[in-house]
Enzyme design. Structure first.
Site, PDB file in Angstrom:
ATOM      1  N   ARG A 148     -85.878 -57.059  31.789  1.00  0.00           N
ATOM      2  CA  ARG A 148     -86.694 -57.657  32.840  1.00  0.00           C
ATOM      3  C   ARG A 148     -88.048 -58.046  32.254  1.00  0.00           C
ATOM      4  NH1 ARG A 148     -84.366 -52.880  34.888  1.00  0.00           N
ATOM      5  NH2 ARG A 148     -82.884 -53.210  36.608  1.00  0.00           N
ATOM      6  N   LYS A 172     -86.650 -49.513  35.891  1.00  0.00           N
ATOM      7  CA  LYS A 172     -86.920 -49.132  37.271  1.00  0.00           C
ATOM      8  C   LYS A 172     -86.705 -47.641  37.454  1.00  0.00           C
ATOM      9  CE  LYS A 172     -85.924 -53.506  39.593  1.00  0.00           C
ATOM     10  NZ  LYS A 172     -85.114 -54.184  40.627  1.00  0.00           N
ATOM     11  N   HIS A 243     -85.974 -64.271  34.378  1.00  0.00           N
ATOM     12  CA  HIS A 243     -84.774 -63.668  34.943  1.00  0.00           C
ATOM     13  C   HIS A 243     -83.553 -64.541  34.666  1.00  0.00           C
ATOM     14  CE1 HIS A 243     -84.030 -60.000  37.136  1.00  0.00           C
ATOM     15  NE2 HIS A 243     -83.110 -60.590  37.853  1.00  0.00           N
ATOM     16  N   ARG A 246     -82.221 -63.449  31.490  1.00  0.00           N
ATOM     17  CA  ARG A 246     -81.502 -62.180  31.704  1.00  0.00           C
ATOM     18  C   ARG A 246     -80.102 -62.472  32.234  1.00  0.00           C
ATOM     19  NH1 ARG A 246     -82.291 -56.616  32.940  1.00  0.00           N
ATOM     20  NH2 ARG A 246     -81.509 -55.893  34.950  1.00  0.00           N
ATOM     21  N   HIS A 269     -78.883 -51.473  35.256  1.00  0.00           N
ATOM     22  CA  HIS A 269     -78.507 -51.495  36.673  1.00  0.00           C
ATOM     23  C   HIS A 269     -78.095 -50.099  37.126  1.00  0.00           C
ATOM     24  CE1 HIS A 269     -77.440 -56.065  36.593  1.00  0.00           C
ATOM     25  NE2 HIS A 269     -78.715 -55.851  36.830  1.00  0.00           N
TER      26      HIS A 269
END
Length: 297
Positions: A148, A172, A243, A246, A269
């Site tokens: 990201r 994240k 993105h 990505r 993810h």
């Protein structure tokens, strides 16, 4: 509002919960608090009587106002988080959010580069100026790893393991992962670190891998401008941001034979369902090629 707690305290405590306990991004916290304030406006600032009927009525009003499906999905998730928190704090006698169905956001297939376009993007001639060295290095690394843009900006020099050809990424939820990259990306990063970065280093640079022209850590807006500008130099390439690179990296990995679980780990993810969209991208590209090439398509 409840006799025990006022609206300002509810919103303030919920915001603290999102920032500290849930570790959500500033953007997400801001969006969630706006949604909560909208809900509280709907009930005149009172938690009493907040039940499933009221929640559905509020969401129906959002739908009638023409809110996008993605917005409705986010607001549904926010409400469920909010009512669960209020129930745990004793501000609600029951959690009405448990009865609220999950709104599904439409998931359009992301635009991706063809492999030939990705190669062309990364082979634009360079004069060797610091900015060009930096731009080439970050483009190579974005496409090689699929990280990201926020993860790229947060990279420090020591996060690059040159011997193992991996970068250490903090994703994240502050989850750390190691992502491999190839020789082209390594060479581009080395050229930047040897011939470009030392010319831009200032006291404020710290350990940041990628710098802005004034020596500070590069920001996401600068990276987006770099990506858009480079794609504009390649005929036929769709306009996309970081993105998009990505998405392209993930799609090309699957087209090259990588398994879905490995791609999930590379991208960071939390759910395999998020990664599965790239299988749809690959299938659609295959169908398009079939329709164009097969005489009886």
């Amino acid at each position: 509002m409840s006799e025990v707690v006022g609206r300002e305290e509810v919103v303030g405590e919920f915001g603290r919960h999102l920032r500290i306990e849930r570790d959500l991004s500033q953007h997400t916290v801001r969006a969630y608090l706006a949604d909560v304030n909208s809900l509280l406006d709907h009930v005149d600032g009172r938690l009493e009587g907040l039940d499933i009927g009221v929640l559905r009525e509020w969401l129906a009003g959002q739908y009638r106002a023409g809110k996008a499906r993605a917005t409705l999905a986010r607001r549904t998730a926010c409400v469920r988080t909010f009512t669960a928190y209020c129930f745990r704090r004793g501000w609600l006698a029951a959690d009405p959010g448990l009865l609220l169905g999950s709104a599904k956001a439409a998931r359009p297939l992301p635009a991706v580069l063809a492999q030939e376009q990705a190669q062309a993007v990364l082979e634009v001639p360079s004069a060797g100026e610091p900015k060009e060295l930096r731009d080439q290095a970050l483009l190579e690394l974005l496409y090689a790893t699929g990280v990201r843009v926020s993860e790229l900006c947060a990279l420090d020099v020591d996060d690059v393991d040159r011997e193992r050809h991996v970068i250490r990424v903090l994703g994240k939820g502050r989850k750390e992962r190691s992502v491999p990259f190839g020789l082209p990306a390594l060479r581009a990063v080395d050229r930047w670190c040897i011939h470009g970065r030392p010319l831009w280093v200032r006291a404020r640079s710290g350990a940041a891998l990628f710098l802005g022209v004034r020596g500070g850590r590069i920001d996401a807006g600068t990276v987006r401008r770099v990506v858009h500008a480079r794609l504009a130099q390649v005929d036929g390439a769709p306009d996309m941001g970081p993105h998009g690179l990505r998405h392209s990296a993930a799609t090309h990995l699957l087209e090259g034979g990588a398994d879905l679980r490995s791609v999930q780990e590379l991208l960071g993810h939390a759910s395999l369902n998020t990664t599965q969209i790239y299988t749809h991208v690959s299938i659609e590209r295959l169908r398009a090629a079939y329709r164009q090439a097969h005489p009886r398509a």
